[in-house]
Design a protein around this motif. Structure first.
Motif, PDB file in Angstrom:
ATOM      1  N   UNK A 141       0.846  -1.326   0.002  1.00 24.25           N
ATOM      2  CA  UNK A 141       0.075  -0.051   0.074  1.00 24.25           C
ATOM      3  C   UNK A 141       0.723   1.262   0.169  1.00 24.25           C
ATOM      4  N   UNK A 142       1.866   1.221   0.891  1.00 25.84           N
ATOM      5  CA  UNK A 142       2.724   2.427   0.922  1.00 25.84           C
ATOM      6  C   UNK A 142       3.733   2.653  -0.262  1.00 25.84           C
ATOM      7  N   UNK A 143       4.256   1.567  -0.820  1.00 18.66           N
ATOM      8  CA  UNK A 143       5.246   1.558  -1.838  1.00 18.66           C
ATOM      9  C   UNK A 143       4.504   1.515  -3.529  1.00 18.66           C
ATOM     10  N   UNK A 144       3.297   0.950  -3.536  1.00 25.75           N
ATOM     11  CA  UNK A 144       2.670   0.707  -4.895  1.00 25.75           C
ATOM     12  C   UNK A 144       1.484   1.186  -4.859  1.00 25.75           C
ATOM     13  N   UNK A 145       0.811   1.677  -3.715  1.00 26.93           N
ATOM     14  CA  UNK A 145      -0.594   2.260  -3.786  1.00 26.93           C
ATOM     15  C   UNK A 145      -1.719   0.738  -4.224  1.00 26.93           C
ATOM     16  N   UNK A 146      -2.612   1.167  -5.361  1.00 25.92           N
ATOM     17  CA  UNK A 146      -3.497   0.399  -5.722  1.00 25.92           C
ATOM     18  C   UNK A 146      -3.026  -0.555  -6.875  1.00 25.92           C
ATOM     19  N   UNK A 147      -1.731  -0.322  -7.198  1.00 22.09           N
ATOM     20  CA  UNK A 147      -1.475  -0.987  -8.678  1.00 22.09           C
ATOM     21  C   UNK A 147      -0.993  -2.491  -8.490  1.00 22.09           C
ATOM     22  N   UNK A 148      -1.040  -2.950  -7.212  1.00 24.41           N
ATOM     23  CA  UNK A 148      -0.655  -4.299  -7.110  1.00 24.41           C
ATOM     24  C   UNK A 148      -1.902  -5.447  -6.649  1.00 24.41           C
ATOM     25  N   UNK A 149      -3.138  -4.732  -6.904  1.00 25.58           N
ATOM     26  CA  UNK A 149      -4.300  -5.367  -5.929  1.00 25.58           C
ATOM     27  C   UNK A 149      -4.625  -6.756  -7.091  1.00 25.58           C
ATOM     28  N   UNK A 150      -4.409  -6.428  -8.389  1.00 29.46           N
ATOM     29  CA  UNK A 150      -4.390  -7.568  -9.156  1.00 29.46           C
ATOM     30  C   UNK A 150      -3.678  -8.633  -8.770  1.00 29.46           C
ATOM     31  N   UNK A 151      -2.202  -8.248  -8.538  1.00 26.55           N
ATOM     32  CA  UNK A 151      -1.656  -9.406  -7.827  1.00 26.55           C
ATOM     33  C   UNK A 151      -1.942 -10.165  -6.831  1.00 26.55           C
ATOM     34  N   UNK A 152      -2.387  -9.690  -6.005  1.00 19.16           N
ATOM     35  CA  UNK A 152      -2.905 -10.194  -4.929  1.00 19.16           C
ATOM     36  C   UNK A 152      -4.154 -11.080  -5.274  1.00 19.16           C
ATOM     37  N   UNK A 153      -4.740 -10.832  -6.059  1.00 19.58           N
ATOM     38  CA  UNK A 153      -5.975 -11.683  -6.538  1.00 19.58           C
ATOM     39  C   UNK A 153      -5.182 -12.959  -7.324  1.00 19.58           C
ATOM     40  N   UNK A 358      -5.599  -1.171   0.674  1.00 20.93           N
ATOM     41  CA  UNK A 358      -6.290   0.128   0.411  1.00 20.93           C
ATOM     42  C   UNK A 358      -6.225   1.152   1.458  1.00 20.93           C
ATOM     43  N   UNK A 359      -6.227   0.842   2.973  1.00 28.99           N
ATOM     44  CA  UNK A 359      -6.152   1.693   3.951  1.00 28.99           C
ATOM     45  C   UNK A 359      -4.733   2.446   3.768  1.00 28.99           C
ATOM     46  N   UNK A 360      -3.928   1.758   3.710  1.00 29.34           N
ATOM     47  CA  UNK A 360      -2.564   2.226   3.743  1.00 29.34           C
ATOM     48  C   UNK A 360      -2.233   3.060   2.467  1.00 29.34           C
ATOM     49  N   UNK A 361      -2.703   2.601   1.257  1.00 27.17           N
ATOM     50  CA  UNK A 361      -2.378   3.428  -0.052  1.00 27.17           C
ATOM     51  C   UNK A 361      -3.251   4.706   0.032  1.00 27.17           C
ATOM     52  N   UNK A 362      -4.384   4.740   0.670  1.00 28.85           N
ATOM     53  CA  UNK A 362      -5.142   6.076   0.918  1.00 28.85           C
ATOM     54  C   UNK A 362      -4.661   7.041   1.675  1.00 28.85           C
ATOM     55  N   UNK A 363      -4.114   6.361   2.827  1.00 31.86           N
ATOM     56  CA  UNK A 363      -3.105   7.299   3.652  1.00 31.86           C
ATOM     57  C   UNK A 363      -1.785   7.692   3.663  1.00 31.86           C
ATOM     58  N   UNK A 364      -1.180   6.771   2.890  1.00 37.33           N
ATOM     59  CA  UNK A 364       0.363   7.192   3.041  1.00 37.33           C
ATOM     60  C   UNK A 364       1.190   7.042   1.860  1.00 37.33           C
TER      61      UNK A 364
END
Length: 596
Positions: A141-153, A358-364
């Motif tokens: 979340x801090x280093x990549x934001x939302x861009x790696x959510x597909x990788x989690x899936x 998403x929580x840490x991407x939104x905040x940091x």
């Protein structure tokens, strides 16, 4: 009736009674014409089908031909007699009952039976929700934001589902876990090496789970409980919760379910309160993006999600409770239940991880300076309180404590089954549990003292996730081998070729990503060094370590149990090639001559 006829009947009755009571040998006398006719009629009647209707014309004709007196009067029955019909009905019902018992109908899908089956997927999903995963979520979340959510899936729902189902299939079909199969088929050296590698993975995971839980206790108590004391407290509570297994495995499953529910509620409240932009969330799920900067955190997420010990754990817990699997159809139905449960629990784990990312991407997350903020389990609570408020900090600590506590229970159980299966150690359950827990607790407490003094746990936790990814092939390769073996699984349940090819491709992809990460890390270390001598030293160390790593992977990819046969095949092929070369030896000098 005349006196002579009466005397003959009495003598006949006495003769029949004596023959029934005391059979005697006698020489057959020549039959008269009437007796011969009667004998032929009886033989013809015996040749009739057993299922012929008693009221058929042939049966009635032969029944009428029977004499009305003598021994045959005892067996004569009128087809219209009510008692006769009842007897025939009972015989038909008995035959149909026996036939139905022999030809049993295949089991049908039942949601009630599915609910009764559930439990193994619940325990398995803990490895996708532990503090190691939360650490990876923070870094992503801090280093990549939302861009790696597909990788989690892909890692959770695709990779994780494929291998967890393979492990569960092995356990349900054979009744034994992966460690037992490896312990029986592998030579001693391979068993010890595999146990050592898996123990490294278990200890590394246990350091994250125990210290993560201790950090949660520090947050909730305001620092009154130091980090090392929190580690001891978490281990003691893990011992107490493991004792619930003595009262039935359902009680232990209920404890897991409660902790997972607490974590899901805590992380979900933070997610919905942080006002996550839906557009960025959807784009991160459907648009794949990966570059050299986000590769380390992506590899760390892979090692945190698909953990090596969990493959062995899943193959054992599917048989934690008695299963009705005495027929192939019942085993197939159990496999369907297991696949659905695994899918549901992995989707739930994926959603919880998405909440945290998403929580840490939104905040940091700052796309212009992604490396400016350094966050981890140790400092996440304070940053959440500063950014969103104290309630976020408390809920984060509650979720972290729930995930860490339940993960330590699973790790202790996994350490026991790996040790007993691979090393064939015959120790009672109590001492074995204490021994496996101490193996992980001693380095954990030692590192807790160091981390509390230096505040370096966040950096070490990410390295531990990368180490899990490096050790992952040593769990993937054995389960691929065992489920693809007809000797282990049988002809009906052996993995199909496309399943084996797909899971093997995943293992190759993991090895490729690990190799690229090692090379990239060595480049960074060499660039940061002083002079060409330091760079050469780094590259030399990298070459040696990579060679040892991939040689060990190749050893388990071939299969320690298959290696003697492969060596024998190579020797035979070499001898045949040498013999062919000698027999077809060519004249090299004549081949080199130049003819003008």
């Amino acid at each position: 009736m005349s006196e002579g006829n009466k005397r003959d009947d009495v003598e006949m009755t006495a003769l029949v009674g004596s023959k029934h009571c005391e059979p005697q040998e006698h020489t057959p006398e020549p039959r008269s014409e009437d007796e011969a006719t009667l004998h032929e009629t009886t033989e013809a009647s015996d040749k009739q089908p057993l299922l012929a209707s008693p009221s058929s014309p042939e049966r009635e004709e032969k029944t009428k031909s029977w004499p009305a007196s003598g021994i045959f009067a005892m067996f004569k029955r009128d087809p219209s007699d009510l008692q006769y019909q009842r007897l025939e009905s009972k015989m038909e019902n008995s035959s149909s009952t026996k036939l139905n018992s022999l030809v049993e109908e295949p089991p049908r899908w039942s949601w009630v039976q599915f609910v009764r089956f559930c439990g193994s997927g619940l325990l398995m999903s803990v490895a996708y929700l532990d503090p190691g995963n939360l650490e990876a979520d923070i870094q992503v979340g801090v280093q990549a934001g939302y861009t790696l959510l597909w990788w989690y899936c892909i890692c959770s729902v695709l990779f994780g589902f494929a291998y967890q189902c393979l492990a569960g299939r092995l356990g349900l079909v054979t009744g034994e876990d992966l460690a037992q199969h490896c312990g029986r088929r592998y030579p001693k050296g391979a068993r010890i090496l595999l146990w050592f590698l898996l123990e490294l993975a278990i200890v590394g995971a246990d350091i994250q789970e125990t210290i993560g839980s201790a950090l949660a206790i520090m947050i909730l108590t305001g620092g009154a409980v130091p980090l090392w004391a929190g580690c001891i407290l978490i281990s003691l509570t893990a011992f107490g919760l493991l004792l619930l297994d003595r009262f039935g495995f359902r009680q232990l499953e209920a404890v897991f379910g409660v902790f997972i529910a607490v974590e899901a509620v805590a992380m979900g409240i933070n997610f919905f309160s942080a006002q996550i932009p839906a557009k960025d969330l959807v784009v991160g799920l459907v648009v794949p993006k990966l570059d050299s900067r986000t590769l380390p955190v992506a590899v760390g997420a892979l090692g945190a999600l698909v953990m090596p010990y969990n493959i062995f754990f899943q193959s054992s817990i599917v048989n934690a409770r008695p299963r009705d699997a005495d027929t192939d159809d019942k085993k197939r139905m159990l496999l369907r239940y297991m696949r659905l449960e695994n899918l549901l629990m992995l989707v739930l784990a994926f959603l919880i991880n998405v909440f945290v990312v998403c929580l840490f991407a939104q905040g940091f997350y700052d796309p212009d300076a992604p490396d400016e903020v350094e966050l981890g389990l140790e400092s996440a609570g304070d940053h959440l309180a500063q950014r969103f408020g104290e309630a976020f900090r408390v809920l984060w600590a509650v979720g972290l404590l729930a995930s860490g506590q339940v993960a330590t229970i699973g790790l202790t159980y996994a350490g026991q089954l790996v040790m007993t299966g691979l090393l064939n150690v015959k120790v009672q359950a109590g001492p074995r549990m204490i021994a496996t827990r101490l193996v992980a607790l001693l380095p954990t407490v030692t590192l807790a003292v160091v981390f509390e003094a230096s505040n370096t746990f966040d950096q070490v936790a990410q390295l531990l996730n990368i180490a899990q990814s490096l050790l992952l092939p040593f769990a993937l390769l054995p389960v691929i081998h065992m489920t693809a073996s007809r000797e282990v699984m049988g002809d009906k349940f052996v993995s199909q070729k496309w399943v084996t090819a797909f899971t093997a491709a995943i293992a190759v992809a993991v090895l490729a990503v690990n190799g690229y990460l090692l090379f990239d890390t060595m480049n960074d270390m060499a660039a940061a060094g002083d002079g060409s001598t330091t760079a050469a030293l780094y590259y030399t160390v990298f070459a040696v370590m990579s060679a040892l790593y991939y040689m060990t992977v190749l050893y388990f990819a071939i299969g320690p149990d298959n290696l003697p046969g492969l060596c024998g095949w190579v020797k035979r092929s070499t001898r045949k090639a040498v013999a062919w070369a000698r027999h077809h030896r060519l004249d090299c000098e004549s081949m080199l001559e130049v003819h003008w």
